[in-house]
Design a protein around this motif. Structure first.
Motif, PDB file in Angstrom:
ATOM      1  N   GLY A   1     -21.590  28.273  36.235  1.00  0.00           N
ATOM      2  CA  GLY A   1     -21.716  27.391  35.062  1.00  0.00           C
ATOM      3  C   GLY A   1     -22.404  26.073  35.405  1.00  0.00           C
ATOM      4  O   GLY A   1     -22.882  25.369  34.506  1.00  0.00           O
ATOM      5  N   ASP A   2     -22.463  25.735  36.698  1.00  0.00           N
ATOM      6  CA  ASP A   2     -23.192  24.526  37.092  1.00  0.00           C
ATOM      7  C   ASP A   2     -24.693  24.736  36.842  1.00  0.00           C
ATOM      8  O   ASP A   2     -25.184  25.874  36.834  1.00  0.00           O
ATOM      9  CB  ASP A   2     -22.967  24.207  38.583  1.00  0.00           C
ATOM     10  N   GLU A   3     -25.391  23.623  36.682  1.00  0.00           N
ATOM     11  CA  GLU A   3     -26.814  23.714  36.333  1.00  0.00           C
ATOM     12  C   GLU A   3     -27.717  23.411  37.531  1.00  0.00           C
ATOM     13  O   GLU A   3     -27.393  22.548  38.355  1.00  0.00           O
ATOM     14  CB  GLU A   3     -27.133  22.719  35.204  1.00  0.00           C
TER      15      GLU A   3
ATOM     16  N   THR B   1     -27.921  16.647  33.561  1.00  0.00           N
ATOM     17  CA  THR B   1     -26.708  16.427  32.753  1.00  0.00           C
ATOM     18  C   THR B   1     -25.540  16.268  33.728  1.00  0.00           C
ATOM     19  O   THR B   1     -25.731  16.356  34.955  1.00  0.00           O
ATOM     20  CB  THR B   1     -26.404  17.641  31.841  1.00  0.00           C
TER      21      THR B   1
ATOM     22  N   LYS C   1     -23.539  18.376  34.466  1.00  0.00           N
ATOM     23  CA  LYS C   1     -23.300  19.652  35.174  1.00  0.00           C
ATOM     24  C   LYS C   1     -24.364  19.963  36.219  1.00  0.00           C
ATOM     25  O   LYS C   1     -24.285  20.972  36.930  1.00  0.00           O
ATOM     26  CB  LYS C   1     -23.276  20.799  34.158  1.00  0.00           C
ATOM     27  N   THR C   2     -25.379  19.117  36.308  1.00  0.00           N
ATOM     28  CA  THR C   2     -26.486  19.414  37.235  1.00  0.00           C
ATOM     29  C   THR C   2     -26.032  19.229  38.676  1.00  0.00           C
ATOM     30  O   THR C   2     -25.436  18.208  39.015  1.00  0.00           O
ATOM     31  CB  THR C   2     -27.699  18.497  36.947  1.00  0.00           C
ATOM     32  N   ARG C   3     -26.344  20.219  39.532  1.00  0.00           N
ATOM     33  CA  ARG C   3     -25.910  20.155  40.927  1.00  0.00           C
ATOM     34  C   ARG C   3     -27.051  20.283  41.935  1.00  0.00           C
ATOM     35  O   ARG C   3     -26.874  19.955  43.099  1.00  0.00           O
ATOM     36  CB  ARG C   3     -24.900  21.293  41.207  1.00  0.00           C
TER      37      ARG C   3
END
Ligand SMILES: Cc1ncc(COP(=O)(O)O)c(C=O)c1O
Length: 440
Positions: free
Chosen positions: A113-115, A159, A161-163
């Motif tokens: 689910g991470d971006e 965002t 969630k961006t990794r």
């Protein structure tokens, strides 16, 4: 002692014959313009590679071992990076990189689910590990003429969630690494450099593949150096190296090297550990801390890689020269072709020369590549073009940040030609003559 001597003599005899065979094959090679195919890439080798492979085959070790270690030592020294693992392909290296960044054994793993910010103008296996690990690719556009991720568009795609940022240095052309690393540092993002096509390319005085958390390399026959099939993954982080080793080697917890004597508990602690749910002292070699694969190459491939690495400077020189000559040829027709551009800080060791046909041209990509192919000059698409238009990717979960104008441009109007060292002066003359005569 007598037996050892005999073995040496037999081996020398075999290797002498290998050398003869190589010479014989070379003598029979010729190029006839219009009749012999001009490949876009291929293996460039001499008797030294053939001897190294056969010599290793005669060792009959068959798995990964001393030749692999030797290659890794040489490769990490050449690159100026602390850790290198050999793999069976560039695709496997990418899979290892992304999977390692998702390992629970590292301090700050990515989770489903991470971006991940990337490009849709891609070789499939730069993108696939993102999907395979349940991460969400966020696509930003490329630049029209460097064909690289547009660094100015990365920040607006980020965002909570961006990794990570994962991209390739397209066809050997270095991406804007200072800007990308600055964004990554400020937003605490991992960076994976797919350097499969960019071995020996430099950005701001540093080799591509030394900026990010991981860099990946391919040694498939088309690449700057080859093992036939093969790859490598590099990092300066001991933590990430151990995660990558585990993913490459079945997910094992033990970080002793496999396939060699030192793998048999070199750490001296095989039976000293206690893991939750496992009996006290359960053999560390059979403790699996990750869900891994087996992505090792063979020693024979690495023996070839060591010989190829010695030739890298001359290979790069030839690639650069061939690129320059083709560039000058296309420049005469700049009204119909978009020429490739390298950034001011970049010194590319080109994998190929990408060319885009302008929208205003009175011929299509299909017209031009069909013409070249009838002249027996091999052409290639710039990989998947816009991979979102490919049949296999219809149902993936993704987001586009901004638009993919230039990514689509590649799909419809870009192709590439080879510049590899096997393209000799006579082949290059023929290519240039053929390109020019398209316009007559
Ligand atoms: C940018 C890029 N990444 C990854 C790969 C995959 O490498 P391999 O063919 O060794 O799996 C390639 C292949 O050419 C490539 O061009």
């Amino acid at each position: 002692m007598a037996n050892i001597k005999d073995e040496k003599a037999i081996r020398n005899e075999i290797l002498g014959s290998v050398k003869e065979l190589y010479k014989l094959r070379e003598e029979n090679k010729s190029f006839i313009p219009g009749q012999t195919k001009v490949n876009y890439a291929g293996r460039v080798f001499d008797e030294n590679e053939m001897i190294a492979v056969v010599d290793s085959a005669l060792d009959f070790w068959l798995t990964l071992g001393a030749k692999g270690r030797e290659f890794c030592d040489n490769f990490s020294r050449y690159l100026g990076i602390k850790q290198c693992l050999v793999t069976n392909s560039g695709s496997s290296s990418n899979l290892i990189a992304v999977s390692a960044l998702c390992c629970k054994t590292i301090k700050n793993p990515m989770k489903p689910g991470d971006e991940v910010i990337t490009t849709a103008m891609a070789f499939p296996t730069t993108l696939n590990p993102i999907i395979q690990n349940g991460l969400i690719p966020i696509f930003v556009d490329i630049e029209e003429d460097t064909y690289n991720i547009d660094a100015s568009k990365i920040e607006s795609a980020i965002t909570g969630k961006t990794r990570a940022i994962i991209f390739a240095h397209t066809l050997g052309n270095p991406a804007e690494m200072d800007k990308i690393m600055d964004i990554a540092r400020r937003h605490n993002l991992y960076v994976v450099e797919d350097t499969c096509d960019a071995l020996d390319s430099i950005y701001d005085g540093k080799p591509c593949g030394t900026f990010g958390d991981f860099s990946t390399f391919s040694f498939y026959a088309a690449h700057h150096i080859t093992m036939g099939e093969g790859g490598a993954i590099c990092t300066n982080s001991q933590e990430l190296y151990r995660a990558a080793l585990s993913i490459r080697d079945w997910g094992k917890a033990c970080f002793c090297q496999t396939g060699e004597a030192s793998g048999n508990g070199a750490c001296g602690h095989r039976f000293d550990f206690k893991f939750e749910g496992l009996p006290d002292g359960y053999d560390h070699k059979y403790v699996f801390s990750n869900i891994g694969y087996n992505l090792k190459p063979l020693d024979m491939q690495c023996a070839m890689g060591t010989q190829q690495l010695k030739k890298l400077p001359e290979f790069s020189k030839a690639r650069k020269n061939n690129f320059t000559r083709l560039y000058e040829c296309f420049k005469k027709h700049e009204d119909v072709f978009v020429l490739p551009r390298a950034l001011p800080k970049a010194e590319p060791s080109w994998f190929a020369i990408p060319i885009t046909i302008r929208e205003t041209a009175r011929f299509s990509k299909k017209d031009f590549v069909t013409y070249l192919e009838t002249k027996l000059i091999e052409t290639r698409m710039l990989f998947a073009g816009n991979i979102l238009k490919q049949p296999g990717y219809k149902d993936i979960n993704y987001r586009i940040s901004g638009n993919l104008k230039y990514t689509d441009g590649v799909l419809y109007r870009t192709f590439f030609l080879g510049v590899y060292p096997g393209i000799t002066k006579e082949k290059l003359d023929y290519m240039i003559e053929s390109i020019d005569s398209f316009f007559k």
